[in-house]
Design a protein around this motif. Structure first.
Motif, PDB file in Angstrom:
ATOM      1  N   GLU A  21       0.829  -1.214   0.000  1.00 54.89           N
ATOM      2  CA  GLU A  21       0.000   0.000   0.000  1.00 54.89           C
ATOM      3  C   GLU A  21       0.858   1.257   0.000  1.00 54.89           C
ATOM      4  OE1 GLU A  21      -3.784   0.560   2.312  1.00 54.89           O
ATOM      5  OE2 GLU A  21      -3.096  -1.344   3.146  1.00 54.89           O
ATOM      6  N   SER A  22       1.928   1.226   0.768  1.00 54.25           N
ATOM      7  CA  SER A  22       2.810   2.374   0.897  1.00 54.25           C
ATOM      8  C   SER A  22       4.079   1.920   1.606  1.00 54.25           C
ATOM      9  CB  SER A  22       2.120   3.480   1.692  1.00 54.25           C
ATOM     10  OG  SER A  22       2.890   4.656   1.657  1.00 54.25           O
ATOM     11  N   GLN A  23       4.991   2.825   1.785  1.00 55.55           N
ATOM     12  CA  GLN A  23       6.205   2.476   2.519  1.00 55.55           C
ATOM     13  C   GLN A  23       5.885   2.360   4.003  1.00 55.55           C
ATOM     14  OE1 GLN A  23       9.097   5.438   1.535  1.00 55.55           O
ATOM     15  NE2 GLN A  23       9.517   4.538  -0.456  1.00 55.55           N
ATOM     16  N   TRP A  24       6.517   1.417   4.656  1.00 58.41           N
ATOM     17  CA  TRP A  24       6.297   1.194   6.086  1.00 58.41           C
ATOM     18  C   TRP A  24       7.613   0.801   6.722  1.00 58.41           C
ATOM     19  CZ3 TRP A  24       7.507  -3.907   7.050  1.00 58.41           C
ATOM     20  CH2 TRP A  24       7.426  -4.777   5.958  1.00 58.41           C
ATOM     21  N   GLU A  25       7.679   0.913   8.059  1.00 61.06           N
ATOM     22  CA  GLU A  25       8.915   0.596   8.770  1.00 61.06           C
ATOM     23  C   GLU A  25       8.826  -0.698   9.585  1.00 61.06           C
ATOM     24  OE1 GLU A  25       7.534   3.930   9.771  1.00 61.06           O
ATOM     25  OE2 GLU A  25       8.372   4.687   7.916  1.00 61.06           O
ATOM     26  N   PHE A  26       7.624  -1.028  10.086  1.00 59.79           N
ATOM     27  CA  PHE A  26       7.496  -2.175  10.983  1.00 59.79           C
ATOM     28  C   PHE A  26       6.311  -3.055  10.597  1.00 59.79           C
ATOM     29  CE2 PHE A  26       9.410   1.263  13.443  1.00 59.79           C
ATOM     30  CZ  PHE A  26      10.551   0.634  13.900  1.00 59.79           C
ATOM     31  N   GLU A  27       6.532  -4.353  10.693  1.00 56.70           N
ATOM     32  CA  GLU A  27       5.462  -5.325  10.504  1.00 56.70           C
ATOM     33  C   GLU A  27       5.068  -5.817  11.899  1.00 56.70           C
ATOM     34  OE1 GLU A  27       5.755  -9.805   9.232  1.00 56.70           O
ATOM     35  OE2 GLU A  27       5.865  -8.518   7.450  1.00 56.70           O
ATOM     36  N   VAL A  28       3.773  -5.769  12.210  1.00 49.99           N
ATOM     37  CA  VAL A  28       3.304  -6.249  13.505  1.00 49.99           C
ATOM     38  C   VAL A  28       2.171  -7.248  13.307  1.00 49.99           C
ATOM     39  CG1 VAL A  28       3.953  -4.121  14.704  1.00 49.99           C
ATOM     40  CG2 VAL A  28       1.636  -4.383  13.867  1.00 49.99           C
ATOM     41  N   THR A  29       2.012  -8.119  14.277  1.00 53.36           N
ATOM     42  CA  THR A  29       0.926  -9.089  14.288  1.00 53.36           C
ATOM     43  C   THR A  29       0.151  -8.871  15.574  1.00 53.36           C
ATOM     44  OG1 THR A  29       2.318 -10.626  13.060  1.00 53.36           O
ATOM     45  CG2 THR A  29       0.353 -11.532  14.145  1.00 53.36           C
ATOM     46  N   ALA A  30      -1.136  -8.504  15.426  1.00 45.94           N
ATOM     47  CA  ALA A  30      -1.931  -8.136  16.591  1.00 45.94           C
ATOM     48  C   ALA A  30      -3.415  -8.378  16.316  1.00 45.94           C
ATOM     49  CB  ALA A  30      -1.696  -6.674  16.931  1.00 45.94           C
ATOM     50  N   THR A  31      -4.220  -8.271  17.368  1.00 45.04           N
ATOM     51  CA  THR A  31      -5.672  -8.386  17.224  1.00 45.04           C
ATOM     52  C   THR A  31      -6.224  -7.061  16.692  1.00 45.04           C
ATOM     53  OG1 THR A  31      -6.158  -7.583  19.445  1.00 45.04           O
ATOM     54  CG2 THR A  31      -5.786  -9.967  19.196  1.00 45.04           C
ATOM     55  N   ARG A  32      -7.479  -7.068  16.290  1.00 44.87           N
ATOM     56  CA  ARG A  32      -8.115  -5.835  15.790  1.00 44.87           C
ATOM     57  C   ARG A  32      -8.084  -4.723  16.840  1.00 44.87           C
ATOM     58  NH1 ARG A  32     -11.297  -6.197  10.942  1.00 44.87           N
ATOM     59  NH2 ARG A  32     -11.636  -8.381  10.393  1.00 44.87           N
ATOM     60  N   ASN A  33      -8.381  -5.084  18.085  1.00 42.26           N
ATOM     61  CA  ASN A  33      -8.391  -4.073  19.147  1.00 42.26           C
ATOM     62  C   ASN A  33      -7.007  -3.480  19.373  1.00 42.26           C
ATOM     63  OD1 ASN A  33     -11.133  -4.244  19.613  1.00 42.26           O
ATOM     64  ND2 ASN A  33     -10.907  -5.807  21.192  1.00 42.26           N
ATOM     65  N   GLU A  34      -5.984  -4.299  19.284  1.00 39.04           N
ATOM     66  CA  GLU A  34      -4.615  -3.810  19.447  1.00 39.04           C
ATOM     67  C   GLU A  34      -4.214  -2.917  18.279  1.00 39.04           C
ATOM     68  OE1 GLU A  34      -3.163  -7.691  22.025  1.00 39.04           O
ATOM     69  OE2 GLU A  34      -2.997  -7.700  19.831  1.00 39.04           O
ATOM     70  N   ILE A  35      -4.673  -3.248  17.097  1.00 36.08           N
ATOM     71  CA  ILE A  35      -4.394  -2.423  15.912  1.00 36.08           C
ATOM     72  C   ILE A  35      -5.087  -1.069  16.050  1.00 36.08           C
ATOM     73  CG2 ILE A  35      -4.788  -2.242  13.422  1.00 36.08           C
ATOM     74  CD1 ILE A  35      -4.405  -5.375  13.399  1.00 36.08           C
ATOM     75  N   LYS A  36      -6.273  -1.065  16.639  1.00 39.59           N
ATOM     76  CA  LYS A  36      -6.991   0.200  16.840  1.00 39.59           C
ATOM     77  C   LYS A  36      -6.222   1.127  17.781  1.00 39.59           C
ATOM     78  CE  LYS A  36     -11.549  -1.493  15.774  1.00 39.59           C
ATOM     79  NZ  LYS A  36     -12.928  -1.708  16.213  1.00 39.59           N
ATOM     80  N   VAL A  37      -5.455   0.556  18.689  1.00 44.39           N
ATOM     81  CA  VAL A  37      -4.639   1.383  19.579  1.00 44.39           C
ATOM     82  C   VAL A  37      -3.601   2.156  18.767  1.00 44.39           C
ATOM     83  CG1 VAL A  37      -2.973   1.354  21.478  1.00 44.39           C
ATOM     84  CG2 VAL A  37      -5.029  -0.068  21.597  1.00 44.39           C
ATOM     85  N   PHE A  38      -2.990   1.495  17.778  1.00 45.69           N
ATOM     86  CA  PHE A  38      -2.046   2.195  16.896  1.00 45.69           C
ATOM     87  C   PHE A  38      -2.746   3.365  16.216  1.00 45.69           C
ATOM     88  CE2 PHE A  38       0.301  -1.903  16.827  1.00 45.69           C
ATOM     89  CZ  PHE A  38       1.553  -1.424  17.139  1.00 45.69           C
TER      90      PHE A  38
END
Length: 111
Positions: A21-38
């Motif tokens: 989609e675009s340039q990124w720096e970090f790959e993370v694996t998390a639940t939907r709720n944890e992603i919403k925190v980001f």
């Protein structure tokens, strides 16, 4: 509890669902709720940036960076972003984040 792989760009303050989609720096694996925190943290960072931008154009409100509470708010949220990434990323990325000058690992409490 389903885990999702997402791609985080601290630079652009975005969470991407796909690596191309675009340039990124970090790959993370998390639940939907944890992603919403980001997403909330990035929203807060943008909000503080906007206030700082507007305030910077008011001559009487300019302060040195080290005594400016608004800048401290930005720094605290940025630290939270990196701490949150540290929780859900690869070992290689964790080692990189741990080398950042403002990253502090939480101390384990021993009873």
């Amino acid at each position: 509890m389903t885990l999702y792989k997402v791609y985080i760009s601290v630079k652009s303050q975005q969470v991407y669902a796909y690596p191309d989609e675009s340039q990124w720096e970090f790959e993370v694996t998390a639940t939907r709720n944890e992603i919403k925190v980001f997403e909330r943290l990035f929203y807060q960072l943008k909000s503080v940036q906007s206030r700082n931008f507007l305030r910077a154009h008011e001559p009487m409100s300019v302060k040195p960076y080290h005594v400016d509470g608004e800048n401290d708010q930005y720094d605290r949220r940025l630290k939270k972003v990196y701490a949150w990434i540290h929780e859900f990323t690869s070992e290689e990325s964790k080692r990189f984040i741990e080398q950042l000058p403002y990253f502090q690992r939480r101390m384990e409490v021993q009873l």
